[in-house]
Design a protein around this motif. Structure first.
Motif, PDB file in Angstrom:
ATOM      1  N   GLY A 142      41.514  43.970  34.268  1.00  9.39           N
ATOM      2  CA  GLY A 142      42.862  44.487  34.068  1.00  9.39           C
ATOM      3  C   GLY A 142      42.928  45.997  34.027  1.00  9.39           C
ATOM      4  O   GLY A 142      42.108  46.666  33.396  1.00  9.39           O
ATOM      5  N   GLY A 143      43.921  46.535  34.739  1.00  9.48           N
ATOM      6  CA  GLY A 143      44.158  47.968  34.726  1.00  9.48           C
ATOM      7  C   GLY A 143      44.991  48.376  33.530  1.00  9.48           C
ATOM      8  O   GLY A 143      45.359  47.559  32.681  1.00  9.48           O
ATOM      9  N   PHE A 163      44.037  36.439  31.429  1.00  9.64           N
ATOM     10  CA  PHE A 163      43.360  36.809  32.663  1.00  9.64           C
ATOM     11  C   PHE A 163      44.304  37.746  33.395  1.00  9.64           C
ATOM     12  O   PHE A 163      45.337  37.327  33.905  1.00  9.64           O
ATOM     13  N   VAL A 164      43.955  39.038  33.400  1.00  2.77           N
ATOM     14  CA  VAL A 164      44.851  40.075  33.903  1.00  2.77           C
ATOM     15  C   VAL A 164      44.343  40.601  35.235  1.00  2.77           C
ATOM     16  O   VAL A 164      43.140  40.811  35.422  1.00  2.77           O
ATOM     17  N   GLY A 165      45.265  40.828  36.164  1.00  4.09           N
ATOM     18  CA  GLY A 165      44.916  41.299  37.497  1.00  4.09           C
ATOM     19  C   GLY A 165      44.408  42.729  37.516  1.00  4.09           C
ATOM     20  O   GLY A 165      44.502  43.479  36.541  1.00  4.09           O
ATOM     21  N   ALA A 216      39.905  39.775  41.087  1.00  4.60           N
ATOM     22  CA  ALA A 216      39.905  39.075  42.372  1.00  4.60           C
ATOM     23  C   ALA A 216      38.659  38.206  42.518  1.00  4.60           C
ATOM     24  O   ALA A 216      38.729  37.080  43.050  1.00  4.60           O
ATOM     25  N   GLU A 217      37.516  38.690  42.044  1.00  3.74           N
ATOM     26  CA  GLU A 217      36.289  37.898  42.132  1.00  3.74           C
ATOM     27  C   GLU A 217      36.365  36.658  41.239  1.00  3.74           C
ATOM     28  O   GLU A 217      35.937  35.566  41.630  1.00  3.74           O
ATOM     29  N   GLY A 275      49.591  38.954  36.664  1.00  3.79           N
ATOM     30  CA  GLY A 275      49.247  39.697  37.864  1.00  3.79           C
ATOM     31  C   GLY A 275      48.123  39.080  38.664  1.00  3.79           C
ATOM     32  O   GLY A 275      47.428  39.791  39.413  1.00  3.79           O
ATOM     33  N   VAL A 276      47.931  37.763  38.524  1.00  3.14           N
ATOM     34  CA  VAL A 276      46.847  37.046  39.220  1.00  3.14           C
ATOM     35  C   VAL A 276      47.414  35.752  39.786  1.00  3.14           C
ATOM     36  O   VAL A 276      48.228  35.083  39.135  1.00  3.14           O
ATOM     37  N   GLU A 277      46.964  35.368  40.954  1.00  4.51           N
ATOM     38  CA  GLU A 277      47.328  34.078  41.546  1.00  4.51           C
ATOM     39  C   GLU A 277      46.046  33.306  41.849  1.00  4.51           C
ATOM     40  O   GLU A 277      45.030  33.870  42.250  1.00  4.51           O
ATOM     41  N   LEU A 278      46.107  32.002  41.630  1.00  2.00           N
ATOM     42  CA  LEU A 278      44.975  31.140  41.966  1.00  2.00           C
ATOM     43  C   LEU A 278      45.276  30.343  43.225  1.00  2.00           C
ATOM     44  O   LEU A 278      46.401  29.995  43.485  1.00  2.00           O
TER      45      LEU A 278
END
Length: 378
Positions: free
Chosen positions: A18-19, A57-59, A346-347, A375-378
């Protein structure tokens, strides 16, 4: 307003991704928390609250909104209307395991099997955290809640939260927004005053996990010590020296399926019946009432199945990782996706999609992520 320089969220979440957000507020008191929420809601910006960061779980991209860190702390003892019990009101930002340790030291039973669970007290009701047969719903009495857009906080009974298996009306499930947008300010639990003497453990699941006979008596301190040791062996107690703990705990939640679907799975797959509603409600329209009450329809109870077993038997073993990826399964626990050091969101998402697809192809079950994804997609 206690606004601070935003920190990268990878420093504040146990998955270490996460940023930095556009804005960050640290709320050390309930008053500061309420004021921060009022201001953010009035401005209409995107926002979320952050406790221990153990279920997020943050992008990788910076979050274009406000993060409010809940840093409130404190335990207050209250009278209970039930003999042999006491109620305790705990601030939302209080560390969960510190609270459990306090209850054990004080001789109060009801949450000792949930020792070692990371995060804060305010997060516990959101997903009805539980372990080894104990769940938040069993002891939670009420919460102090601040609904988005309301003028003032309210006290809400636990029944209004619709607590279920790792869920409530407050939780954002993957792909869905929580039915009730609100923030917990404090939580009140009712605990049994048992002292430090040994007693027989009631829960069959807890006895099995700890290797106890049905009539074997132990203290709640003994239970806490052994639960912590069991969780540590699985890499489920936070430890900076152990990358297996750089996770959000169980990334996929054990699935609750129909009994018919459970029968399509291999017999060896661990499963546990989900208790049916002991007091089902039957509503009959007055115009349709004939004087006789028809029997309630009966059905087989649903079944909870082990997604960790399904992952391993889909050919994905502990320690698995994709080529050149810094994300991998824990070497101790097949349900924990871990950041092996410097992994991007992303990983981790790529690994989650791969595992999810393998289990779906092999067993026809679509596993659901347990953490809240931002900010995450599966």
């Amino acid at each position: 307003m206690p606004q601070v320089t935003p920190l990268p969220l990878k420093q504040l979440t146990t998955l270490r991704t996460g940023g930095a957000p556009a804005r960050m507020i640290d709320a050390h008191t309930t008053e500061e928390l309420v004021d921060a929420l009022r201001e953010v809601w009035a401005g209409g910006d995107d926002w979320f609250v952050l406790g221990g960061g153990s279920n997020l779980f943050v992008g990788d991209e910076p979050y274009d909104g406000t993060v409010i860190r809940i840093l409130t702390n404190g335990i207050e003892t209250l009278a209970s209307p039930n003999p042999g019990h006491v109620r305790v009101r705990v601030q939302a930002g209080h560390n969960w395991d510190d609270f459990v340790a306090w209850t054990v030291e004080t001789g109060l039973a009801g949450v000792e099997a949930m020792s070692g669970i990371p995060g804060t007290v305010g997060a516990a009701p959101v997903q009805n955290v539980g372990a080894y047969g104990q769940e938040t719903v069993q002891t939670l009495v009420e919460v102090e809640l601040f609904d988005e857009g309301d003028e003032n906080p309210v006290t809400v009974p636990a029944a209004d939260l619709e607590l279920g298996f790792r869920t409530s009306v407050l939780k954002n499930h993957y792909g869905d927004i929580a039915p009730r947008r609100a923030v917990i300010l404090s939580a009140t639990f009712e605990l049994e005053m048992v002292g430090h003497a040994e007693r027989v453990v009631r829960g069959e699941q807890l006895r099995a996990a700890l290797g106890l006979d049905a009539d074997q008596a132990v203290s709640i301190q003994w239970i806490r010590d052994h639960v912590l040791a069991t969780r540590a062996r699985k890499g489920m107690v936070l430890d900076d020296a152990d990358p297996d703990t750089y996770s959000a705990g169980s990334f996929f939640q054990n699935a609750v399926v129909t009994a018919a679907f459970a029968r399509t799975l291999p017999d060896e797959c661990p499963r546990w019946p989900v208790a049916p509603d002991p007091n089902p409600v039957q509503v009959i329209a007055l115009a349709e009432f004939t004087g006789a009450v028809p029997p309630l329809a009966t059905s087989e109870p649903d079944v909870k199945v082990s997604c960790g077993w399904l992952i391993e038997h889909a050919g994905i073993g502990k320690g698995f990782h994709l080529p050149r990826s810094r994300a991998g399964l824990s070497t101790k626990h097949a349900l924990a996706l871990t950041n092996r050091g410097g992994a991007s969101a992303a990983e981790i998402a790529e690994l989650a999609r791969y595992i999810r697809g393998r289990v779906s192809a092999e067993f026809g079950l679509e596993m659901q992520p347990e953490p809240v994804l931002i900010g995450v997609e599966l």
